[in-house]
Scaffold this motif. Sequence first.
Motif, PDB file in Angstrom:
ATOM      1  N   VAL A 122      61.370  44.641  68.689  1.00 27.89           N
ATOM      2  CA  VAL A 122      62.701  44.109  68.393  1.00 27.89           C
ATOM      3  C   VAL A 122      63.716  44.886  69.225  1.00 27.89           C
ATOM      4  CG1 VAL A 122      64.417  43.629  66.617  1.00 27.89           C
ATOM      5  CG2 VAL A 122      61.984  43.571  66.025  1.00 27.89           C
ATOM      6  N   PHE A 123      64.610  44.171  69.888  1.00 24.41           N
ATOM      7  CA  PHE A 123      65.645  44.800  70.704  1.00 24.41           C
ATOM      8  C   PHE A 123      67.014  44.410  70.164  1.00 24.41           C
ATOM      9  CE2 PHE A 123      62.102  43.484  73.538  1.00 24.41           C
ATOM     10  CZ  PHE A 123      61.523  44.729  73.660  1.00 24.41           C
ATOM     11  N   ALA A 124      67.912  45.385  70.107  1.00 23.68           N
ATOM     12  CA  ALA A 124      69.278  45.158  69.636  1.00 23.68           C
ATOM     13  C   ALA A 124      70.242  45.501  70.765  1.00 23.68           C
ATOM     14  CB  ALA A 124      69.569  45.997  68.397  1.00 23.68           C
ATOM     15  N   PRO A 125      70.450  44.590  71.727  1.00 21.99           N
ATOM     16  CA  PRO A 125      71.210  44.921  72.937  1.00 21.99           C
ATOM     17  C   PRO A 125      72.713  45.026  72.754  1.00 21.99           C
ATOM     18  CG  PRO A 125      70.587  42.618  72.973  1.00 21.99           C
ATOM     19  CD  PRO A 125      69.923  43.221  71.762  1.00 21.99           C
ATOM     20  N   GLN A 126      73.242  44.616  71.599  1.00 23.80           N
ATOM     21  CA  GLN A 126      74.691  44.595  71.433  1.00 23.80           C
ATOM     22  C   GLN A 126      75.223  45.764  70.611  1.00 23.80           C
ATOM     23  OE1 GLN A 126      76.323  42.600  73.223  1.00 23.80           O
ATOM     24  NE2 GLN A 126      74.567  41.398  73.893  1.00 23.80           N
ATOM     25  N   HIS A 127      74.508  46.899  70.605  1.00 25.14           N
ATOM     26  CA  HIS A 127      75.010  48.053  69.868  1.00 25.14           C
ATOM     27  C   HIS A 127      76.418  48.418  70.318  1.00 25.14           C
ATOM     28  CE1 HIS A 127      71.138  50.008  68.071  1.00 25.14           C
ATOM     29  NE2 HIS A 127      71.362  48.786  67.658  1.00 25.14           N
ATOM     30  N   ALA A 128      77.277  48.768  69.362  1.00 24.79           N
ATOM     31  CA  ALA A 128      78.669  49.105  69.672  1.00 24.79           C
ATOM     32  C   ALA A 128      78.820  50.613  69.808  1.00 24.79           C
ATOM     33  CB  ALA A 128      79.587  48.585  68.564  1.00 24.79           C
ATOM     34  N   TYR A 129      79.659  51.031  70.757  1.00 24.64           N
ATOM     35  CA  TYR A 129      79.934  52.445  70.981  1.00 24.64           C
ATOM     36  C   TYR A 129      81.445  52.640  71.051  1.00 24.64           C
ATOM     37  CZ  TYR A 129      75.019  52.523  72.195  1.00 24.64           C
ATOM     38  OH  TYR A 129      73.665  52.381  72.155  1.00 24.64           O
ATOM     39  N   LEU A 130      81.893  53.789  70.594  1.00 25.23           N
ATOM     40  CA  LEU A 130      83.311  54.103  70.596  1.00 25.23           C
ATOM     41  C   LEU A 130      83.797  54.242  72.025  1.00 25.23           C
ATOM     42  CD1 LEU A 130      85.806  54.865  68.852  1.00 25.23           C
ATOM     43  CD2 LEU A 130      85.104  57.257  69.099  1.00 25.23           C
ATOM     44  N   GLY A 131      84.813  53.462  72.392  1.00 28.38           N
ATOM     45  CA  GLY A 131      85.360  53.537  73.733  1.00 28.38           C
ATOM     46  C   GLY A 131      86.468  54.563  73.832  1.00 28.38           C
ATOM     47  N   GLU A 132      86.787  54.937  75.059  1.00 25.67           N
ATOM     48  CA  GLU A 132      87.863  55.900  75.275  1.00 25.67           C
ATOM     49  C   GLU A 132      89.180  55.299  74.810  1.00 25.67           C
ATOM     50  OE1 GLU A 132      87.911  57.057  79.317  1.00 25.67           O
ATOM     51  OE2 GLU A 132      85.845  57.802  79.322  1.00 25.67           O
ATOM     52  N   GLY A 133      89.926  56.092  74.068  1.00 25.19           N
ATOM     53  CA  GLY A 133      91.228  55.656  73.592  1.00 25.19           C
ATOM     54  C   GLY A 133      91.161  54.732  72.403  1.00 25.19           C
ATOM     55  N   SER A 134      89.983  54.579  71.795  1.00 21.07           N
ATOM     56  CA  SER A 134      89.870  53.707  70.627  1.00 21.07           C
ATOM     57  C   SER A 134      90.588  54.319  69.438  1.00 21.07           C
ATOM     58  CB  SER A 134      88.400  53.477  70.265  1.00 21.07           C
ATOM     59  OG  SER A 134      87.738  52.810  71.306  1.00 21.07           O
ATOM     60  N   ALA A 135      91.308  53.503  68.704  1.00 20.79           N
ATOM     61  CA  ALA A 135      92.025  53.975  67.528  1.00 20.79           C
ATOM     62  C   ALA A 135      91.328  53.449  66.288  1.00 20.79           C
ATOM     63  CB  ALA A 135      93.474  53.477  67.545  1.00 20.79           C
ATOM     64  N   PRO A 136      91.082  54.312  65.269  1.00 24.02           N
ATOM     65  CA  PRO A 136      90.354  53.865  64.086  1.00 24.02           C
ATOM     66  C   PRO A 136      91.090  52.820  63.279  1.00 24.02           C
ATOM     67  CG  PRO A 136      91.240  56.078  63.771  1.00 24.02           C
ATOM     68  CD  PRO A 136      91.453  55.735  65.220  1.00 24.02           C
ATOM     69  N   ASP A 137      92.421  52.783  63.389  1.00 19.79           N
ATOM     70  CA  ASP A 137      93.194  51.830  62.593  1.00 19.79           C
ATOM     71  C   ASP A 137      94.041  50.942  63.494  1.00 19.79           C
ATOM     72  OD1 ASP A 137      94.852  53.798  63.466  1.00 19.79           O
ATOM     73  OD2 ASP A 137      95.842  54.154  61.531  1.00 19.79           O
ATOM     74  N   PRO A 145      81.962  44.266  76.604  1.00 19.40           N
ATOM     75  CA  PRO A 145      81.045  43.283  77.187  1.00 19.40           C
ATOM     76  C   PRO A 145      79.777  43.899  77.757  1.00 19.40           C
ATOM     77  CG  PRO A 145      82.931  43.647  78.621  1.00 19.40           C
ATOM     78  CD  PRO A 145      83.232  44.349  77.331  1.00 19.40           C
ATOM     79  N   PHE A 146      79.820  45.211  78.093  1.00 18.58           N
ATOM     80  CA  PHE A 146      78.654  45.892  78.645  1.00 18.58           C
ATOM     81  C   PHE A 146      78.386  47.142  77.805  1.00 18.58           C
ATOM     82  CE2 PHE A 146      80.665  44.197  82.700  1.00 18.58           C
ATOM     83  CZ  PHE A 146      79.904  43.048  82.715  1.00 18.58           C
ATOM     84  N   GLY A 242      82.348  50.291  87.079  1.00 14.83           N
ATOM     85  CA  GLY A 242      82.321  51.693  86.672  1.00 14.83           C
ATOM     86  C   GLY A 242      81.372  51.992  85.539  1.00 14.83           C
ATOM     87  N   LEU A 243      80.324  51.172  85.383  1.00 15.81           N
ATOM     88  CA  LEU A 243      79.353  51.426  84.323  1.00 15.81           C
ATOM     89  C   LEU A 243      78.506  52.642  84.647  1.00 15.81           C
ATOM     90  CD1 LEU A 243      78.176  47.734  83.743  1.00 15.81           C
ATOM     91  CD2 LEU A 243      80.068  48.950  82.653  1.00 15.81           C
ATOM     92  N   VAL A 244      78.278  52.881  85.936  1.00 21.42           N
ATOM     93  CA  VAL A 244      77.594  54.077  86.417  1.00 21.42           C
ATOM     94  C   VAL A 244      78.552  54.779  87.368  1.00 21.42           C
ATOM     95  CG1 VAL A 244      75.633  54.976  87.712  1.00 21.42           C
ATOM     96  CG2 VAL A 244      75.315  53.027  86.197  1.00 21.42           C
TER      97      VAL A 244
END
Length: 267
Positions: A122-137, A145-146, A242-244
């Motif tokens: 089973v593969f879960a390719p859409q895992h979410a990660y905290l981006g730079e400058g993300s605000a919790p609220d 998208p990537f 800029g993914l790599v």
Amino acid sequence: METIIVQLPGPAPWGAVEKGSPELIHLGPGDLADFGRGAPGGTGVGIVLTDPGVSRRAGQLEAAGDYWRLSNFSRSVSYVVENLEGAGEYLTVAPGRLAAPVPFEFSRVVLPALSGTATFKVFAPQHAYLGEGSAPDGGEQTVHPFALDPTSKYFLVLVALCEPRLRDPSDSALPGVGQIVERLRPLDSCRDLTRSAVNYHIDYLAFAKLRLDLGEEAAPGADAARTGAKRTRLASVALRFGLVREEHLALLPPRGAGRVAVQEAGA
């Protein structure tokens, strides 16, 4: 948008060359797929495990937002979910446990069977990660998208693929699959890396993570003569967006480490 991809059981082990393309099931949030032996002929379940030691309806997968859940319908045996990107990491789903969340991106579900074990991936390719400058609220969360995991083996493959152009933008040459294997093998996590596993990661990056439209000739499972288009397009998109980046080169072993290891082994 799909949450998980299920690779149905095949005869070849992980990393080995499969004959033809593996059969896949794509599930979006809220979708369900039962697994087990099924009724005669394998009917009644989406994921058929033919071993006679597996229950007719052994359990169920449920796709969630960016992960998935596993239900164990057995009254007596536990199921194991292995992290294929981890160093032996796994979780156990107890008998009767419903909707156990699975956090791994690359997983293998293992059930006890008369032949030893029955498995599927089973593969879960859409895992979410905290981006730079993300605000919790800061309102509704942005879906990247990537969504790439820089700790994963597929990301190492992508960095090795992009390395020549990161070091010299005028260098148009891309490493072949064999060169990527040689480049990564000095890493402890890649000691057993094979050409077929690298090809698998390239397919996963192209079709699950970056969702590239390469036409029918570059479909998953295409022969080696057609993989050049995938590698070229992957490197182009990864570098353009800029993914790599240059700092990711630190994930690779020192240049020349593979040749030194070979020389020492032959001494």
